[in-house]
Design a protein around this motif. Structure first.
Motif, PDB file in Angstrom:
ATOM      1  N   PRO A  61      49.891  44.822  42.505  1.00 15.93           N
ATOM      2  CA  PRO A  61      49.481  43.462  42.862  1.00 15.93           C
ATOM      3  C   PRO A  61      50.702  42.581  43.047  1.00 15.93           C
ATOM      4  O   PRO A  61      51.742  42.810  42.425  1.00 15.93           O
ATOM      5  N   PHE A  62      50.583  41.565  43.912  1.00 19.92           N
ATOM      6  CA  PHE A  62      51.730  40.672  44.119  1.00 19.92           C
ATOM      7  C   PHE A  62      51.958  39.775  42.909  1.00 19.92           C
ATOM      8  O   PHE A  62      53.076  39.329  42.670  1.00 19.92           O
ATOM      9  N   ASN A  63      50.905  39.505  42.148  1.00 17.22           N
ATOM     10  CA  ASN A  63      51.022  38.628  40.980  1.00 17.22           C
ATOM     11  C   ASN A  63      50.965  39.503  39.727  1.00 17.22           C
ATOM     12  O   ASN A  63      49.909  39.664  39.122  1.00 17.22           O
ATOM     13  N   THR A  64      52.096  40.073  39.356  1.00 17.85           N
ATOM     14  CA  THR A  64      52.133  41.032  38.257  1.00 17.85           C
ATOM     15  C   THR A  64      51.898  40.329  36.916  1.00 17.85           C
ATOM     16  O   THR A  64      52.359  39.213  36.686  1.00 17.85           O
ATOM     17  N   PHE A  83      43.806  35.838  29.202  1.00 15.63           N
ATOM     18  CA  PHE A  83      43.202  36.135  30.496  1.00 15.63           C
ATOM     19  C   PHE A  83      43.276  37.632  30.805  1.00 15.63           C
ATOM     20  O   PHE A  83      42.316  38.215  31.321  1.00 15.63           O
ATOM     21  N   CYS A  84      44.404  38.253  30.493  1.00 16.96           N
ATOM     22  CA  CYS A  84      44.517  39.696  30.688  1.00 16.96           C
ATOM     23  C   CYS A  84      43.492  40.432  29.828  1.00 16.96           C
ATOM     24  O   CYS A  84      42.847  41.386  30.291  1.00 16.96           O
ATOM     25  N   ARG A  85      43.334  39.996  28.581  1.00 20.46           N
ATOM     26  CA  ARG A  85      42.361  40.647  27.691  1.00 20.46           C
ATOM     27  C   ARG A  85      40.934  40.471  28.190  1.00 20.46           C
ATOM     28  O   ARG A  85      40.053  41.292  27.893  1.00 20.46           O
ATOM     29  N   ASP A  86      40.718  39.434  28.982  1.00 19.94           N
ATOM     30  CA  ASP A  86      39.388  39.166  29.530  1.00 19.94           C
ATOM     31  C   ASP A  86      39.218  39.794  30.918  1.00 19.94           C
ATOM     32  O   ASP A  86      38.239  39.506  31.611  1.00 19.94           O
ATOM     33  N   GLY A  87      40.181  40.640  31.322  1.00 22.92           N
ATOM     34  CA  GLY A  87      40.090  41.301  32.624  1.00 22.92           C
ATOM     35  C   GLY A  87      40.467  40.435  33.794  1.00 22.92           C
ATOM     36  O   GLY A  87      40.122  40.748  34.943  1.00 22.92           O
ATOM     37  N   ARG A  88      41.225  39.356  33.546  1.00 21.75           N
ATOM     38  CA  ARG A  88      41.618  38.432  34.610  1.00 21.75           C
ATOM     39  C   ARG A  88      43.138  38.336  34.681  1.00 21.75           C
ATOM     40  O   ARG A  88      43.727  37.256  34.693  1.00 21.75           O
ATOM     41  N   GLY A  89      43.771  39.498  34.786  1.00 19.26           N
ATOM     42  CA  GLY A  89      45.228  39.553  34.822  1.00 19.26           C
ATOM     43  C   GLY A  89      45.835  38.859  36.017  1.00 19.26           C
ATOM     44  O   GLY A  89      47.031  38.534  36.010  1.00 19.26           O
ATOM     45  N   ASN A  90      45.043  38.606  37.061  1.00 23.86           N
ATOM     46  CA  ASN A  90      45.566  37.901  38.241  1.00 23.86           C
ATOM     47  C   ASN A  90      45.942  36.459  37.941  1.00 23.86           C
ATOM     48  O   ASN A  90      46.682  35.832  38.719  1.00 23.86           O
ATOM     49  N   GLY A 124      44.750  36.379  44.379  1.00 24.27           N
ATOM     50  CA  GLY A 124      45.020  37.789  44.140  1.00 24.27           C
ATOM     51  C   GLY A 124      43.784  38.518  43.662  1.00 24.27           C
ATOM     52  O   GLY A 124      42.651  38.182  44.004  1.00 24.27           O
ATOM     53  N   MET A 125      44.014  39.536  42.826  1.00 23.06           N
ATOM     54  CA  MET A 125      42.911  40.337  42.302  1.00 23.06           C
ATOM     55  C   MET A 125      43.348  40.976  40.995  1.00 23.06           C
ATOM     56  O   MET A 125      44.497  41.425  40.872  1.00 23.06           O
TER      57      MET A 125
END
Length: 355
Positions: A89-92, A99-106, A301-302
């Motif tokens: 992803p472009f937004n690493t 947010f990452c723990r909630d599945g929203r790492g973008n 992003g995604m």
């Protein structure tokens, strides 16, 4: 190694010999096979986005839509091995925030945009490092061309996230796409796969022709109508307006036209980022939105953990990001192509696959 190196705002990008990139124990080093050339590269080259903290420095290597083969692996990396073919992803993301723990790492709190920061050199180079590989490396299935993965890039992935995860689209819905560049064409292709009736909106016939080839059912040429929202609405059932409308460009006119194209309870999806003209600010028809309970939704992003949805659809032939690729180029062509994106002449996604 050879790389395309930023020389300063609006200064010609140069192809130079640079040091091999370093990488940490949580990272991998990747040999680049393909990398899309994106309008975001043009924005950064122009000096846009300093109002959101993105301001590349001289010496930066651009390139944020990569596919390649892992050639070295950090000692803490578990999920990636040498020889694996990956995208990123472009937004690493960092992988540990709320947010990452909630599945929203973008939208990670420690998000680092690949190719725009000095500590995250991009992939317009023979090799590039990928941070936090266990989180950000996306395994490419066998048989998928790296050019197609580069076509997936930030534009296709962002459009997929917008339409599949953010919007509420059901088969038969009317959906308008304002701006038929790479992200707009991606959105058209995805919307067709979702069963929507798609209206493509742009200022040139060649882009609208490409939009029809990608699955658009109706077109509106902005240069030929006085009232874009009304021209869009005329294509919908009862001229009521769209269920969903996307601004895929990011200028004030496309944003406002998209909102004003909506039926009551419709959803506007903002994908396009603004230019120096807007600097992040666009006037909105707030009362009209309130009276009709029209929604303003964004997409950035995604999440990396959801790329498998795209890859499964690619494997089954449901979608094909490679259809959006307009041309393949060499690293030597990258500076000129980036500069040309400000002319809005590119229909599709150019991909660099010769390094």
């Amino acid at each position: 190694m050879r790389a395309a190196v930023f020389q300063g705002e609006k200064e010609p990008i140069q192809i130079e010999e640079v040091d091999r990139p370093s990488f940490g124990p949580d990272d991998v080093l990747v040999e680049t096979e393909a990398c899309g050339v994106c309008r975001s590269d043009w924005h950064a080259w122009q000096g846009d986005w300093d109002w959101v903290g993105v301001s590349p420095k001289q010496g930066q290597v651009f390139g944020h839509e990569p596919a390649g083969t892992v050639i070295e692996v950090g000692e803490n990396v578990d999920s990636v091995s040498e020889g694996d073919r990956i995208a990123a992803p472009f937004n690493t993301s960092g992988g540990t925030c709320r947010f990452c723990r909630d599945g929203r790492g973008n939208i990670c709190e420690r998000l680092v945009p690949l190719g725009f920061m000095s500590f995250a050199p991009g992939a317009f180079a023979e090799q590039f490092p990928l941070r936090n590989a266990d989180v950000n490396a996306v395994q490419i299935p066998d048989g998928i061309d790296p050019v197609d993965i580069a076509g997936l890039g930030c534009r296709f992935a962002t459009a997929f996230h917008a339409l599949v995860h953010q919007a509420d689209i059901t088969p038969g819905d009317w959906l308008a796409i304002h701006g038929c560049g790479g992200v707009g064409l991606s959105a058209i292709h995805i919307a067709e796969a979702l069963g929507a009736n798609v209206i493509a909106v742009d200022i040139t016939d060649d882009k609208l022709d490409r939009a029809v080839a990608m699955g658009a059912d109706r077109t509106v040429n902005v240069s030929e109508v006085e009232d874009v929202p009304q021209a869009v609405k005329k294509h919908t059932e009862g001229s009521r307006g769209c269920d969903v409308s996307v601004d895929a460009l990011g200028v004030a006119d496309t944003c406002q036209n998209s909102i004003n194209s909506l039926d009551k309870a419709g959803q506007h999806i903002q994908i396009g980022l603004t230019t120096q003209e807007e600097e992040g600010w666009v006037e909105l028809p707030i009362d009209n939105m309130i009276y009709g309970e029209r929604e303003f939704i964004t997409s950035f992003g995604m999440p990396p953990n959801r790329y498998d949805e795209i890859l499964r659809m690619m494997e089954e032939g449901k979608i094909d990001p490679g259809k959006i690729v307009s041309e393949t180029i060499s690293l030597d062509d990258v500076p000129e192509v980036i500069q040309s994106l400000g002319d809005y002449g590119t229909a599709g996604i150019p991909v660099c696959n010769e390094f």
